[in-house]
Scaffold this motif. Sequence first.
Motif, PDB file in Angstrom:
ATOM      1  N   ASP A 146      37.396   4.028  23.465  1.00 32.47           N
ATOM      2  CA  ASP A 146      38.207   3.276  24.433  1.00 32.47           C
ATOM      3  C   ASP A 146      39.623   3.048  23.905  1.00 32.47           C
ATOM      4  OD1 ASP A 146      36.043   3.127  26.160  1.00 32.47           O
ATOM      5  OD2 ASP A 146      35.531   1.060  25.616  1.00 32.47           O
ATOM      6  N   MET A 147      39.710   2.684  22.640  1.00 26.29           N
ATOM      7  CA  MET A 147      41.022   2.471  22.029  1.00 26.29           C
ATOM      8  C   MET A 147      41.798   3.783  21.950  1.00 26.29           C
ATOM      9  SD  MET A 147      39.974  -0.192  19.016  1.00 26.29           S
ATOM     10  CE  MET A 147      41.596  -0.157  18.272  1.00 26.29           C
ATOM     11  N   ALA A 148      41.098   4.871  21.693  1.00 27.69           N
ATOM     12  CA  ALA A 148      41.745   6.182  21.607  1.00 27.69           C
ATOM     13  C   ALA A 148      42.411   6.559  22.929  1.00 27.69           C
ATOM     14  CB  ALA A 148      40.734   7.244  21.195  1.00 27.69           C
ATOM     15  N   VAL A 149      41.786   6.202  24.039  1.00 30.27           N
ATOM     16  CA  VAL A 149      42.378   6.488  25.355  1.00 30.27           C
ATOM     17  C   VAL A 149      43.723   5.763  25.490  1.00 30.27           C
ATOM     18  CG1 VAL A 149      42.094   6.146  27.853  1.00 30.27           C
ATOM     19  CG2 VAL A 149      40.172   6.972  26.480  1.00 30.27           C
ATOM     20  N   VAL A 150      43.746   4.497  25.101  1.00 32.92           N
ATOM     21  CA  VAL A 150      44.989   3.721  25.170  1.00 32.92           C
ATOM     22  C   VAL A 150      46.036   4.326  24.239  1.00 32.92           C
ATOM     23  CG1 VAL A 150      46.028   1.461  24.695  1.00 32.92           C
ATOM     24  CG2 VAL A 150      43.814   1.605  25.858  1.00 32.92           C
ATOM     25  N   LEU A 151      45.632   4.657  23.019  1.00 29.87           N
ATOM     26  CA  LEU A 151      46.575   5.212  22.047  1.00 29.87           C
ATOM     27  C   LEU A 151      47.113   6.569  22.491  1.00 29.87           C
ATOM     28  CD1 LEU A 151      44.725   4.157  18.796  1.00 29.87           C
ATOM     29  CD2 LEU A 151      46.855   3.189  19.697  1.00 29.87           C
ATOM     30  N   LEU A 152      46.252   7.404  23.073  1.00 25.62           N
ATOM     31  CA  LEU A 152      46.721   8.706  23.564  1.00 25.62           C
ATOM     32  C   LEU A 152      47.769   8.523  24.659  1.00 25.62           C
ATOM     33  CD1 LEU A 152      46.652  11.781  23.565  1.00 25.62           C
ATOM     34  CD2 LEU A 152      44.683  11.645  25.120  1.00 25.62           C
ATOM     35  N   ASN A 153      47.534   7.580  25.545  1.00 24.48           N
ATOM     36  CA  ASN A 153      48.531   7.321  26.589  1.00 24.48           C
ATOM     37  C   ASN A 153      49.834   6.778  25.995  1.00 24.48           C
ATOM     38  OD1 ASN A 153      47.467   8.090  29.248  1.00 24.48           O
ATOM     39  ND2 ASN A 153      45.787   6.788  28.612  1.00 24.48           N
ATOM     40  N   ASN A 154      49.731   5.960  24.958  1.00 22.74           N
ATOM     41  CA  ASN A 154      50.936   5.482  24.273  1.00 22.74           C
ATOM     42  C   ASN A 154      51.676   6.642  23.606  1.00 22.74           C
ATOM     43  OD1 ASN A 154      50.366   2.898  25.082  1.00 22.74           O
ATOM     44  ND2 ASN A 154      49.720   2.176  23.077  1.00 22.74           N
ATOM     45  N   MET A 155      50.929   7.588  23.050  1.00 18.40           N
ATOM     46  CA  MET A 155      51.550   8.767  22.442  1.00 18.40           C
ATOM     47  C   MET A 155      52.333   9.558  23.479  1.00 18.40           C
ATOM     48  SD  MET A 155      48.410  10.174  20.166  1.00 18.40           S
ATOM     49  CE  MET A 155      47.693   9.238  18.833  1.00 18.40           C
ATOM     50  N   TYR A 177      40.805  20.000  25.198  1.00 16.50           N
ATOM     51  CA  TYR A 177      41.842  19.507  24.290  1.00 16.50           C
ATOM     52  C   TYR A 177      41.939  17.984  24.334  1.00 16.50           C
ATOM     53  CZ  TYR A 177      43.840  23.876  22.692  1.00 16.50           C
ATOM     54  OH  TYR A 177      44.030  25.062  22.075  1.00 16.50           O
ATOM     55  N   ARG A 178      41.852  17.428  25.534  1.00 15.91           N
ATOM     56  CA  ARG A 178      41.940  15.970  25.667  1.00 15.91           C
ATOM     57  C   ARG A 178      40.776  15.301  24.946  1.00 15.91           C
ATOM     58  NH1 ARG A 178      40.252  11.629  28.651  1.00 15.91           N
ATOM     59  NH2 ARG A 178      41.838  10.111  29.162  1.00 15.91           N
ATOM     60  N   GLU A 179      39.570  15.801  25.164  1.00 15.34           N
ATOM     61  CA  GLU A 179      38.395  15.215  24.521  1.00 15.34           C
ATOM     62  C   GLU A 179      38.461  15.363  23.007  1.00 15.34           C
ATOM     63  OE1 GLU A 179      36.020  13.246  25.862  1.00 15.34           O
ATOM     64  OE2 GLU A 179      37.367  13.398  27.568  1.00 15.34           O
ATOM     65  N   LYS A 180      38.919  16.506  22.546  1.00 14.67           N
ATOM     66  CA  LYS A 180      39.038  16.721  21.105  1.00 14.67           C
ATOM     67  C   LYS A 180      40.060  15.750  20.503  1.00 14.67           C
ATOM     68  CE  LYS A 180      39.604  20.353  17.718  1.00 14.67           C
ATOM     69  NZ  LYS A 180      39.827  21.767  17.474  1.00 14.67           N
ATOM     70  N   THR A 181      41.169  15.544  21.213  1.00 16.22           N
ATOM     71  CA  THR A 181      42.192  14.613  20.734  1.00 16.22           C
ATOM     72  C   THR A 181      41.648  13.195  20.698  1.00 16.22           C
ATOM     73  OG1 THR A 181      43.960  16.036  21.554  1.00 16.22           O
ATOM     74  CG2 THR A 181      44.524  13.734  21.151  1.00 16.22           C
ATOM     75  N   LEU A 182      40.934  12.799  21.729  1.00 18.15           N
ATOM     76  CA  LEU A 182      40.356  11.454  21.749  1.00 18.15           C
ATOM     77  C   LEU A 182      39.364  11.264  20.606  1.00 18.15           C
ATOM     78  CD1 LEU A 182      39.807  10.929  25.581  1.00 18.15           C
ATOM     79  CD2 LEU A 182      41.533   9.832  24.122  1.00 18.15           C
ATOM     80  N   LYS A 183      38.550  12.274  20.343  1.00 16.06           N
ATOM     81  CA  LYS A 183      37.587  12.171  19.242  1.00 16.06           C
ATOM     82  C   LYS A 183      38.304  12.061  17.897  1.00 16.06           C
ATOM     83  CE  LYS A 183      33.698  14.464  21.405  1.00 16.06           C
ATOM     84  NZ  LYS A 183      32.860  15.660  21.451  1.00 16.06           N
ATOM     85  N   TYR A 199      48.600  -4.128  19.389  1.00 14.48           N
ATOM     86  CA  TYR A 199      47.336  -3.715  20.005  1.00 14.48           C
ATOM     87  C   TYR A 199      46.294  -3.398  18.926  1.00 14.48           C
ATOM     88  CZ  TYR A 199      43.935  -0.855  22.491  1.00 14.48           C
ATOM     89  OH  TYR A 199      42.770  -0.338  22.990  1.00 14.48           O
ATOM     90  N   LEU A 200      46.679  -2.558  17.970  1.00  8.59           N
ATOM     91  CA  LEU A 200      45.727  -2.200  16.915  1.00  8.59           C
ATOM     92  C   LEU A 200      45.327  -3.415  16.078  1.00  8.59           C
ATOM     93  CD1 LEU A 200      46.723   1.287  15.455  1.00  8.59           C
ATOM     94  CD2 LEU A 200      44.753   0.669  16.834  1.00  8.59           C
ATOM     95  N   ALA A 201      46.282  -4.240  15.727  1.00  7.16           N
ATOM     96  CA  ALA A 201      45.971  -5.433  14.931  1.00  7.16           C
ATOM     97  C   ALA A 201      44.975  -6.322  15.671  1.00  7.16           C
ATOM     98  CB  ALA A 201      47.255  -6.201  14.617  1.00  7.16           C
ATOM     99  N   LEU A 249      40.457   5.917  13.643  1.00  6.15           N
ATOM    100  CA  LEU A 249      40.240   4.476  13.731  1.00  6.15           C
ATOM    101  C   LEU A 249      39.002   4.051  12.944  1.00  6.15           C
ATOM    102  CD1 LEU A 249      41.086   3.907  17.495  1.00  6.15           C
ATOM    103  CD2 LEU A 249      42.503   3.324  15.515  1.00  6.15           C
ATOM    104  N   ARG A 250      37.974   4.877  12.995  1.00  2.32           N
ATOM    105  CA  ARG A 250      36.741   4.531  12.280  1.00  2.32           C
ATOM    106  C   ARG A 250      36.872   4.770  10.781  1.00  2.32           C
ATOM    107  NH1 ARG A 250      31.535   6.038  14.031  1.00  2.32           N
ATOM    108  NH2 ARG A 250      30.931   3.929  13.478  1.00  2.32           N
TER     109      ARG A 250
END
Length: 183
Positions: free
Chosen positions: A134-143, A108-114, A172-174, A120-121
Amino acid sequence: MAAASKVIQERGYEAATMAEIAERADTKVGSLYRFFPNKELLADALMQRYDELREAQCAKIDARASVMPLHELADRLVNSIAEIHDETRALVALLDARSEWAGKRLEYREKTLKRIAHTLRLRVPTLPEDSAVDMAVVLLNNMKTMVAMTLDQSAPSSPGGPDELRLMNRLYLAHKLAPYERT
């Protein structure tokens, strides 16, 4: 399904009983067993339900990712798990219930990161895949932090905390996407 989700959230998977779930659903336990012959099949159905909810949520974000203002994309991403928090809590209870489900938790974690990296892409097609992950990891933790700040009563928070997290996510995203949006 809603009754099963609530019972599992409150009591945990192991302590939840089919009889209690049927009672909460205001139905006979025999009816429940007709649809779900055992608790494991019910748990699988709940996991599939969560997956479908999350996928639908991601698809809505993805449909506008390339055209919505960046601050809106940042907000929608950081708020997304909080929006389906009740379902998330049941899923966490299920995945934490058994050690043999550790693989499902990672899946589930890997699927969410993908999915986040994909979003983002869509926004910035020139963003390298490894940077998106890498950005997805940060965003998931922010979520997850947003869930704790807005819904978890035991987590320390302040009234302005969620707004600060949204601002942090926007900045961060900007910052991270700016070099690729110019190319």
